[in-house]
Scaffold this active site. Structure first.
Site, PDB file in Angstrom:
ATOM      1  CE1 TYR A 179      20.035  56.996  77.255  1.00  0.00           C
ATOM      2  CE2 TYR A 179      18.147  58.411  77.718  1.00  0.00           C
ATOM      3  CZ  TYR A 179      19.514  58.246  77.555  1.00  0.00           C
ATOM      4  OH  TYR A 179      20.350  59.331  77.682  1.00  0.00           O
ATOM      5  CD  GLU A 199      13.596  61.909  69.537  1.00  0.00           C
ATOM      6  OE1 GLU A 199      13.525  63.031  70.079  1.00  0.00           O
ATOM      7  OE2 GLU A 199      13.109  60.881  70.051  1.00  0.00           O
ATOM      8  CG  ASP A 307      10.882  54.882  88.684  1.00  0.00           C
ATOM      9  OD1 ASP A 307      12.039  54.869  89.141  1.00  0.00           O
ATOM     10  OD2 ASP A 307      10.507  54.128  87.772  1.00  0.00           O
ATOM     11  CG  HIS A 440      45.844  41.114  77.761  1.00  0.00           C
ATOM     12  ND1 HIS A 440      45.414  42.007  76.799  1.00  0.00           N
ATOM     13  CD2 HIS A 440      46.201  39.978  77.116  1.00  0.00           C
ATOM     14  CE1 HIS A 440      45.534  41.447  75.610  1.00  0.00           C
ATOM     15  NE2 HIS A 440      46.005  40.214  75.776  1.00  0.00           N
TER      16      HIS A 440
END
Length: 460
Positions: A179, A199, A307, A440
């Site tokens: 992320y 990665e 955290d 819409h």
């Protein structure tokens, strides 16, 4: 020894509002912060990074203005000093508002310094000692730099330090395809840098379903970002032209030569240095404070929010931790972390809004499932804006008719996902939502159609 009714350590997203509620209840509260007020979100996370994302998007849209019939003369330039100054102002303004609010709060003592347990009821800040029957930990987390080969031989950036840059890297190497790494990768590509992402996993965003990972990779590569996955032997080394990125353990030609490298491979809790052992507070193997479903630690009178407790890694989950504790402690309620439906967003373009289970997680439950998926090319709002990348999808329980999870990867997906989040929180069966009449043109107007397509298939 100074006595209080409560001591709160850490002034991130949960600490200040908890202090305010306790003060309103007539308690004498000490709020201790060793760094700047506001925590990661205000100072090194959401606020400055999303300000940078906004600047990067403005540059990207301007470069491609012709597709909307707008003619912009000359090349698009990016003044990184002004970009950085704008992001810094967003932070300082937010921090200033917080400082003013806390500074005017009667019954609150705001202290600056490194707090450490002396025992389960005593906190020491330098030579000063505080005691209280209630101690709340909101100490947050920080960037984690793993043992990458050669990392000690090169200068490297983290998600905290890269936001201080006021110059443009010629070529940014991003180690970590999750992320944080992907947000910075797209951001700096749009500012004008060459960007390479590496990665270790076989695909980007390994916690997401494969179709989402693949679509995001396609979107990033379409903007010129080079992506390497399955890189089990990442190495960095000095190079005459900058920093060499190795994918094969140091042999052969480098995969890329960068001017800067960003290490975006996760975070670790700020629990070291708190003296938790002196209080007897338990932690897990990664250093997160162990809490129960009501955020209490194993020591009566000590709680952990945000955290540092490993129960969420977002601003909104930290704030919800405050809400849970305040409701239980001050309002006689019985709220629990397990009642929270996980939801988050990835702020690339197009953004990803996620709620509940992934398809893979839903399948792992063994339930009878229904799936539906629709491309953003079916969304009038996306067509009108000229941004039709991505899709939306949902998975539901066939027997209970409850929505188990959903994802919207597409324009305004981070906002539209809340219609599904609210329905899940309310326990509304999906057939009820099929008869909603959305406005819409919006992204959300496709949600009834999406739900109407639920069927027992691999992915609708």
């Amino acid at each position: 020894m100074k006595e209080f009714d409560a001591i709160i350590i850490g002034a991130g997203q949960a600490g200040p509002p908890m202090a305010a509620r306790m003060v309103e209840a007539g308690m004498r509260v000490a709020l201790v912060e060793r760094d700047v007020l506001g925590g990661t979100c205000v100072n090194r996370g959401c606020m400055p990074t999303k300000a940078l994302v906004a600047s990067a998007r403005a540059a990207h849209v301007t470069r491609h203005a012709a597709q909307w019939g707008v003619l912009a003369s000359g090349p698009v330039g990016v003044d990184m000093k002004r970009v950085r100054a704008r992001a810094a102002k967003v932070t300082t303004d937010a921090r200033g508002r917080l400082e003013s609010w806390l500074g005017g709060m009667q019954g609150l003592t705001l202290l600056h310094g490194h707090a450490r347990f002396q025992d389960a009821r005593t906190i020491r800040i330098g030579m000063e000692a505080l005691t209280a029957p209630r101690i709340i930990l909101n100490v947050g987390a920080r960037t984690l730099v793993p043992a990458i080969a050669g990392i000690d031989r090169v200068d490297h950036l983290t998600s905290s330090s890269i936001i201080e840059l006021d110059t443009l890297p010629e070529h940014l190497l991003v180690v970590g395809g999750s992320y944080i790494g992907l947000e910075f990768a797209q951001m700096y590509r749009r500012f004008g840098a060459e960007v390479t992402v590496v990665e270790r996993g076989e695909r980007l965003l390994p916690r997401e379903d494969g179709d989402i990972s693949e679509a995001i990779r396609d979107a990033l590569e379409a903007e010129g970002i080079v992506i390497h996955t399955g890189a089990a032997c990442i190495g960095l080394a000095p190079h005459p032209d900058g920093i060499a990125l190795q994918l094969d353990g140091g042999s052969g030609e480098p995969a890329a030569i960068g001017s800067h490298v960003l290490v975006a491979t996760g975070r670790r809790p700020n629990t070291d240095g708190l003296g938790l052992d002196a209080a007897g507070v338990a932690m897990d193997a990664r250093g997160y404070i162990t809490v129960n479903d009501e955020l209490a630690t194993n020591v009566p009178g000590i709680w952990a929010l945000g955290d540092c407790n490993g129960r969420g890694a977002f601003t909104h989950t930290a704030y919800n931790d405050f809400e849970i504790l305040a409701a239980n402690m001050l309002d006689g309620d019985s709220r629990r972390v397990s009642q929270r439906i996980p939801a988050y967003a990835l702020y690339i373009d197009p953004p990803l809004g996620r709620v509940g289970m992934t398809d893979a997680q839903a399948r792992a439950t063994g339930r009878k499932l229904l799936f539906s998926k629709r491309p953003m090319t079916r969304v009038g709002r996306a067509i009108e804006k000229g941004e039709t990348q991505g899709f939306m999808k949902v998975v539901a329980d066939a027997e209970t008719q409850q929505i188990l999870g959903a994802a919207i990867l597409g324009v305004e997906g981070d906002e539209a996902i809340h219609g599904l989040l609210d329905a899940m929180h309310a326990g509304t069966p999906f057939p009820v939502l099929r008869w909603a009449v959305p406005i819409h043109p919006t992204v959300s107007e496709l949600i009834p159609t999406l739900l109407g397509g639920l069927k027992a298939a691999e992915e609708g």
